[in-house]
Design a protein around this motif. Structure first.
Motif, PDB file in Angstrom:
ATOM      1  N   PHE A  15       0.827  -1.204   0.000  1.00 31.92           N
ATOM      2  CA  PHE A  15       0.000   0.000   0.000  1.00 31.92           C
ATOM      3  C   PHE A  15       0.861   1.254   0.000  1.00 31.92           C
ATOM      4  O   PHE A  15       0.605   2.195  -0.756  1.00 31.92           O
ATOM      5  CB  PHE A  15      -0.942  -0.004   1.210  1.00 31.92           C
ATOM      6  N   ALA A  16       1.906   1.268   0.837  1.00 30.40           N
ATOM      7  CA  ALA A  16       2.804   2.427   0.904  1.00 30.40           C
ATOM      8  C   ALA A  16       3.495   2.645  -0.435  1.00 30.40           C
ATOM      9  O   ALA A  16       3.640   3.783  -0.891  1.00 30.40           O
ATOM     10  CB  ALA A  16       3.837   2.233   2.018  1.00 30.40           C
ATOM     11  N   GLU A  37      11.169  17.039   1.280  1.00 31.43           N
ATOM     12  CA  GLU A  37      12.417  17.196   0.525  1.00 31.43           C
ATOM     13  C   GLU A  37      12.605  16.091  -0.501  1.00 31.43           C
ATOM     14  O   GLU A  37      13.116  16.327  -1.597  1.00 31.43           O
ATOM     15  CB  GLU A  37      13.597  17.230   1.487  1.00 31.43           C
ATOM     16  N   ARG A  38      12.203  14.886  -0.155  1.00 31.08           N
ATOM     17  CA  ARG A  38      12.343  13.758  -1.072  1.00 31.08           C
ATOM     18  C   ARG A  38      11.546  14.000  -2.348  1.00 31.08           C
ATOM     19  O   ARG A  38      12.044  13.813  -3.465  1.00 31.08           O
ATOM     20  CB  ARG A  38      11.867  12.480  -0.369  1.00 31.08           C
ATOM     21  N   LEU A  63       9.176   4.260   7.316  1.00 33.18           N
ATOM     22  CA  LEU A  63       9.761   5.574   7.059  1.00 33.18           C
ATOM     23  C   LEU A  63       8.712   6.547   6.538  1.00 33.18           C
ATOM     24  O   LEU A  63       8.723   7.728   6.877  1.00 33.18           O
ATOM     25  CB  LEU A  63      10.913   5.460   6.066  1.00 33.18           C
ATOM     26  N   LEU A  64       7.798   6.055   5.718  1.00 32.33           N
ATOM     27  CA  LEU A  64       6.713   6.911   5.231  1.00 32.33           C
ATOM     28  C   LEU A  64       5.850   7.372   6.396  1.00 32.33           C
ATOM     29  O   LEU A  64       5.462   8.537   6.475  1.00 32.33           O
ATOM     30  CB  LEU A  64       5.861   6.168   4.196  1.00 32.33           C
ATOM     31  N   THR A  68       5.325  11.205   7.564  1.00 29.68           N
ATOM     32  CA  THR A  68       3.982  11.769   7.660  1.00 29.68           C
ATOM     33  C   THR A  68       3.737  12.368   9.044  1.00 29.68           C
ATOM     34  O   THR A  68       3.161  13.454   9.160  1.00 29.68           O
ATOM     35  CB  THR A  68       2.930  10.676   7.362  1.00 29.68           C
ATOM     36  N   CYS A  69       4.179  11.685  10.087  1.00 33.11           N
ATOM     37  CA  CYS A  69       4.025  12.209  11.454  1.00 33.11           C
ATOM     38  C   CYS A  69       4.808  13.509  11.629  1.00 33.11           C
ATOM     39  O   CYS A  69       4.324  14.447  12.259  1.00 33.11           O
ATOM     40  CB  CYS A  69       4.482  11.177  12.477  1.00 33.11           C
ATOM     41  N   ALA A  70       6.005  13.579  11.072  1.00 32.35           N
ATOM     42  CA  ALA A  70       6.813  14.799  11.178  1.00 32.35           C
ATOM     43  C   ALA A  70       6.132  15.948  10.448  1.00 32.35           C
ATOM     44  O   ALA A  70       6.114  17.079  10.955  1.00 32.35           O
ATOM     45  CB  ALA A  70       8.212  14.559  10.610  1.00 32.35           C
ATOM     46  N   LEU A  71       5.559  15.684   9.283  1.00 29.80           N
ATOM     47  CA  LEU A  71       4.834  16.725   8.547  1.00 29.80           C
ATOM     48  C   LEU A  71       3.621  17.214   9.338  1.00 29.80           C
ATOM     49  O   LEU A  71       3.336  18.403   9.391  1.00 29.80           O
ATOM     50  CB  LEU A  71       4.378  16.204   7.185  1.00 29.80           C
ATOM     51  N   ARG A  72       2.909  16.273   9.961  1.00 28.47           N
ATOM     52  CA  ARG A  72       1.724  16.632  10.750  1.00 28.47           C
ATOM     53  C   ARG A  72       2.111  17.493  11.951  1.00 28.47           C
ATOM     54  O   ARG A  72       1.465  18.499  12.240  1.00 28.47           O
ATOM     55  CB  ARG A  72       1.008  15.370  11.214  1.00 28.47           C
ATOM     56  N   ARG A  73       3.195  17.117  12.655  1.00 29.44           N
ATOM     57  CA  ARG A  73       3.644  17.914  13.803  1.00 29.44           C
ATOM     58  C   ARG A  73       4.067  19.317  13.368  1.00 29.44           C
ATOM     59  O   ARG A  73       3.752  20.299  14.051  1.00 29.44           O
ATOM     60  CB  ARG A  73       4.796  17.215  14.509  1.00 29.44           C
TER      61      ARG A  73
END
Length: 97
Positions: A15-16, A37-38, A63-64, A68-73
């Motif tokens: 799925f990822a 950045e990727r 890693l995805l 995603t969690c880092a983007l949300r934070r």
């Protein structure tokens, strides 16, 4: 003989992979903007007309999820800063429901 059902981890990885592949295709077509950045590097490679392999820009499911969690934070922090700089609402007025 019947095929076995794929494990949850294999299913999540598939799925990822499909999700990221679709997103990269949208970015390459100009229908979506890079979120990290990727994806930005992928777009720069496409614009430079370099030979680009989609698989080089696809990460594993864990890693995805971390990305995603880092983007949300980061988004929540930006929204919190924006709310704190807004003018406070007058206390005597309440919104009508």
């Amino acid at each position: 003989m019947r095929r076995r059902r794929p494990s949850n981890a294999r299913h999540d990885d598939g799925f990822a992979y499909a999700l990221q592949r679709h997103r990269l295709e949208l970015i390459a077509a100009g229908e979506a903007e890079p979120l990290n950045e990727r994806e930005g590097l992928f777009l720069r490679q496409i614009k430079a007309k370099r030979r680009t392999r989609y698989a080089d820009f696809i990460v594993s499911a864990p890693l995805l999820w971390a990305e995603t969690c880092a983007l949300r934070r980061a988004r929540e922090a930006r929204e919190a800063r924006a709310r704190s700089t807004d003018a406070p609402e007058p206390e005597g007025l309440s919104p009508a429901f």
